[in-house]
Design an enzyme around this catalytic site. Structure first.
Site, PDB file in Angstrom:
ATOM      1  N   GLY A  12     -28.114   2.821  -3.874  1.00  0.00           N
ATOM      2  CA  GLY A  12     -26.847   2.181  -4.201  1.00  0.00           C
ATOM      3  C   GLY A  12     -25.661   2.608  -3.373  1.00  0.00           C
ATOM      4  O   GLY A  12     -24.526   2.524  -3.844  1.00  0.00           O
ATOM      5  N   SER A  13     -25.861   3.020  -2.127  1.00  0.00           N
ATOM      6  CA  SER A  13     -24.698   3.415  -1.317  1.00  0.00           C
ATOM      7  C   SER A  13     -23.783   2.214  -1.061  1.00  0.00           C
ATOM      8  O   SER A  13     -22.553   2.352  -1.109  1.00  0.00           O
ATOM      9  CB  SER A  13     -25.131   4.069  -0.007  1.00  0.00           C
ATOM     10  N   ASN A  14     -24.359   1.046  -0.824  1.00  0.00           N
ATOM     11  CA  ASN A  14     -23.522  -0.147  -0.652  1.00  0.00           C
ATOM     12  C   ASN A  14     -22.843  -0.541  -1.962  1.00  0.00           C
ATOM     13  O   ASN A  14     -21.686  -0.961  -1.966  1.00  0.00           O
ATOM     14  CB  ASN A  14     -24.338  -1.319  -0.106  1.00  0.00           C
ATOM     15  N   ARG A  58     -39.931  -7.805 -13.829  1.00  0.00           N
ATOM     16  CA  ARG A  58     -40.221  -9.036 -13.091  1.00  0.00           C
ATOM     17  C   ARG A  58     -40.299 -10.255 -14.018  1.00  0.00           C
ATOM     18  O   ARG A  58     -39.805 -11.331 -13.694  1.00  0.00           O
ATOM     19  CB  ARG A  58     -41.509  -8.878 -12.286  1.00  0.00           C
ATOM     20  N   ASN A 101     -26.587 -11.805   0.504  1.00  0.00           N
ATOM     21  CA  ASN A 101     -27.421 -10.637   0.753  1.00  0.00           C
ATOM     22  C   ASN A 101     -26.987  -9.996   2.065  1.00  0.00           C
ATOM     23  O   ASN A 101     -26.474 -10.677   2.951  1.00  0.00           O
ATOM     24  CB  ASN A 101     -28.894 -11.066   0.847  1.00  0.00           C
ATOM     25  N   HIS A 103     -28.640  -7.782   5.207  1.00  0.00           N
ATOM     26  CA  HIS A 103     -29.918  -7.389   5.809  1.00  0.00           C
ATOM     27  C   HIS A 103     -29.629  -6.436   6.965  1.00  0.00           C
ATOM     28  O   HIS A 103     -28.727  -6.696   7.771  1.00  0.00           O
ATOM     29  CB  HIS A 103     -30.672  -8.625   6.306  1.00  0.00           C
TER      30      HIS A 103
END
Length: 187
Positions: A12-14, A58, A101, A103
């Site tokens: 979770g750094s972002n 899921r 997202n 990437h």
């Protein structure tokens, strides 16, 4: 007030960077962190910043439970920040051009199922690339194939390991991801 809902699967750094970026923003707020990993360090980071979390499996993702939770929150933007599962078509259809997202490569290279994190950086290194970068894109029904929003390149000729590449990519992510989110929510 614009609302951001974050999805993550790992450290979770972002996520933490995005939460901190918008912490004192008057018009944009992070309203939740959703994860598929009950042991993800992102949960600790969200708790530290008093951001509500949801852990799901899921089945709950694919059978509508998560979509119901999203609908209840009414986010303006859903941000995948290190989320490793494919978003179900029902969620993508319910939020067209509202799911993004990041990437850790210059798509369309080094994207697709199974290409995430250190796997990407090691493949870039093994292929002796001179540059790599980040891609921020809209999410569609396929891994890493949505319309590009932003790309930033960086030279990696001085990198001798995948870890060195990862460090450069994290710097790019932390600088540009919150800025792009802000632009999308204020345009």
């Amino acid at each position: 007030m614009r609302k951001i809902l974050l999805f993550a699967s790992g450290t979770g750094s972002n996520v933490e960077n995005i939460i901190q970026y918008f912490k004192n923003h008057h018009d944009i707020i992070v309203v939740g962190v959703f994860t598929n990993n009950p042991h993800a360090k992102v949960l600790d980071k969200a708790k530290k910043h008093n951001v509500p979390t949801l852990i799901f499996n899921r089945e709950e993702l694919s059978e509508g439970f998560v979509l119901d939770k999203i609908i209840g929150i009414k986010p303006d933007l859903i941000v995948l920040a290190g989320f490793l599962w494919k978003m179900p078509e029902e969620i993508v259809a319910a939020y067209p051009n509202k799911i993004i997202n990041i990437h850790p490569a210059l798509l369309p290279k080094y994207g697709g199922k199974g290409m995430y994190g250190m796997k990407v950086h090691q493949t870039v290194l093994d292929n002796k690339e001179k540059e790599t970068g980040i891609t921020i894109h809209y999410v569609n029904e396929h891994y890493d194939e949505g319309e590009f929003i932003f790309q930033q390149k960086i030279n990696i000729e001085d990198c001798a390991s995948a870890d060195e590449i990862a460090n450069k990519i994290h710097e790019l992510e932390h600088k540009h991801f919150p800025e792009i989110i802000e632009k999308l929510l204020t345009k």
